[in-house]
Design a protein around this motif. Structure first.
Motif, PDB file in Angstrom:
ATOM      1  N   LYS A   1       0.816  -1.211   0.000  1.00 24.82           N
ATOM      2  CA  LYS A   1       0.000   0.000   0.000  1.00 24.82           C
ATOM      3  C   LYS A   1       0.851   1.264   0.000  1.00 24.82           C
ATOM      4  CE  LYS A   1      -4.132  -1.934   2.202  1.00 24.82           C
ATOM      5  NZ  LYS A   1      -5.061  -1.568   1.124  1.00 24.82           N
TER       6      LYS A   1
ATOM      7  N   GLN B   1       2.809   2.458   2.250  1.00 24.57           N
ATOM      8  CA  GLN B   1       2.730   3.210   3.500  1.00 24.57           C
ATOM      9  C   GLN B   1       4.104   3.213   4.153  1.00 24.57           C
ATOM     10  OE1 GLN B   1      -0.243   0.917   5.531  1.00 24.57           O
ATOM     11  NE2 GLN B   1      -1.958   1.818   4.402  1.00 24.57           N
TER      12      GLN B   1
ATOM     13  N   GLU C   1       0.390   6.724   8.379  1.00 28.25           N
ATOM     14  CA  GLU C   1      -0.290   6.380   7.130  1.00 28.25           C
ATOM     15  C   GLU C   1      -1.098   5.097   7.298  1.00 28.25           C
ATOM     16  OE1 GLU C   1       2.685   8.312   3.759  1.00 28.25           O
ATOM     17  OE2 GLU C   1       3.020   6.247   4.435  1.00 28.25           O
ATOM     18  N   ALA C   2      -0.540   4.151   8.047  1.00 25.86           N
ATOM     19  CA  ALA C   2      -1.257   2.899   8.296  1.00 25.86           C
ATOM     20  C   ALA C   2      -2.512   3.156   9.131  1.00 25.86           C
ATOM     21  CB  ALA C   2      -0.345   1.907   9.013  1.00 25.86           C
TER      22      ALA C   2
ATOM     23  N   ASP D   1      -4.158   6.009   9.282  1.00 26.40           N
ATOM     24  CA  ASP D   1      -5.101   6.759   8.446  1.00 26.40           C
ATOM     25  C   ASP D   1      -5.851   5.855   7.475  1.00 26.40           C
ATOM     26  OD1 ASP D   1      -4.469   9.128   9.674  1.00 26.40           O
ATOM     27  OD2 ASP D   1      -3.044   9.787   8.134  1.00 26.40           O
ATOM     28  N   SER D   2      -5.270   4.693   7.169  1.00 25.25           N
ATOM     29  CA  SER D   2      -5.912   3.775   6.220  1.00 25.25           C
ATOM     30  C   SER D   2      -7.023   2.949   6.872  1.00 25.25           C
ATOM     31  CB  SER D   2      -4.869   2.823   5.613  1.00 25.25           C
ATOM     32  OG  SER D   2      -4.438   1.860   6.561  1.00 25.25           O
TER      33      SER D   2
END
Length: 273
Positions: free
Chosen positions: A133, A135, A140-141, A143-144
């Motif tokens: 992904k 990231q 970022e992880a 936010d996913s």
């Protein structure tokens, strides 16, 4: 053999038949309702059908599970066909992508990676997921993680992501102390009477409680569901006893209702296996 839009009625159907049936339903001359649906109009149906699968699992009913899994599969086919009609992707693309994902994320099965425990499998899974992904950070992880998840579930997932880089209590006592702190802050907010502040502090309290649940190895969503079931069962018994005693619950007073509540707790506890 009876035919509808060149479709054969038969004793046993497969996934190709399901794809064709939904196509016929949405095609000109098919079903007006099906033809009008969009991702947005049926998105809640997918959630409802998923919960009905969970209900079937909880009831340990193979027959119900078979039916409800079919309903979920229908939702998958329906959403996919909408995208196919728009020229974006097909059902083959959906199955192709999930197969590739499973192969890539299981290098210990389909590759040359060696693992010795479930923990190693999960560690590799997370690392591969971040890589595929693209990231680069835990932020970022986090936010996913879909905001649309049930709040308790999302809170737990966010906490787990943060804990992987050491942002966590070393012991459950720290998480418990945070619950006490947040409880005090809720009391302070209530004393001020500011609704926004109360909501903010209650959110912090719920989040802290999820942290304790996670440390204890208890699923917060399931724990709250069980607590709600327990309350409903006790309340039903309190209402029954009040009726038997000729009491109006609205005027009986809290002291009397508490007395009935305690009786209900004892009765249900004795009934437990």
């Amino acid at each position: 053999m009876k035919m509808v839009d060149n479709f054969s009625f038969k004793d046993f159907y497969n996934i190709d038949d399901l794809l064709e049936i939904v196509r016929v339903l949405r095609a000109p001359g098919g079903c007006p309702w099906d033809a009008e649906q969009t991702h947005e109009t049926i998105r809640k149906d997918l959630i409802e059908e998923t919960y009905e699968v969970i209900e079937a699992i909880n009831k340990k009913s193979p027959e119900m599970l078979r039916e409800e899994l079919g309903d979920v599969l229908l939702q998958v086919v329906f959403h996919t066909l909408i995208e196919t009609e728009q020229g974006n992707f097909t059902f083959r693309d959906v199955t192709d992508e999930i197969c590739k994902k499973l192969i890539i994320r299981h290098p210990h099965v389909f590759g040359d990676v060696s693992v010795s425990s479930t923990e190693e499998v999960l560690t590799n899974w997370d690392a591969i997921k971040m890589d595929t992904k693209k990231q680069k950070t835990v932020t970022e992880a986090i936010d996913s993680i879909p905001r649309e998840l049930p709040a308790l579930m999302r809170a737990s997932k966010v906490q787990k992501k943060a804990s992987k880089v050491g942002f966590d209590w070393t012991e459950i006592s720290g998480a418990l102390q945070k619950v006490r702190e947040e409880t005090a802050e809720v009391e302070q907010a209530l004393a001020k009477g500011n609704r926004e502040e109360i909501a903010d502090e209650l959110g912090d309290l719920f989040f802290a409680a999820v942290n304790v649940s996670r440390f204890a190895g208890v699923d917060a969503e399931e724990a709250l569901t069980a607590a709600t079931d327990k309350f409903a069962s006790r309340f039903a018994l309190v209402e029954k006893m009040a009726k038997e005693e000729g009491l109006d619950m609205k005027t009986a007073g809290l002291e009397k209702l508490d007395e009935l509540w305690d009786k209900a707790k004892l009765i249900l506890k004795e009934q437990m296996p």
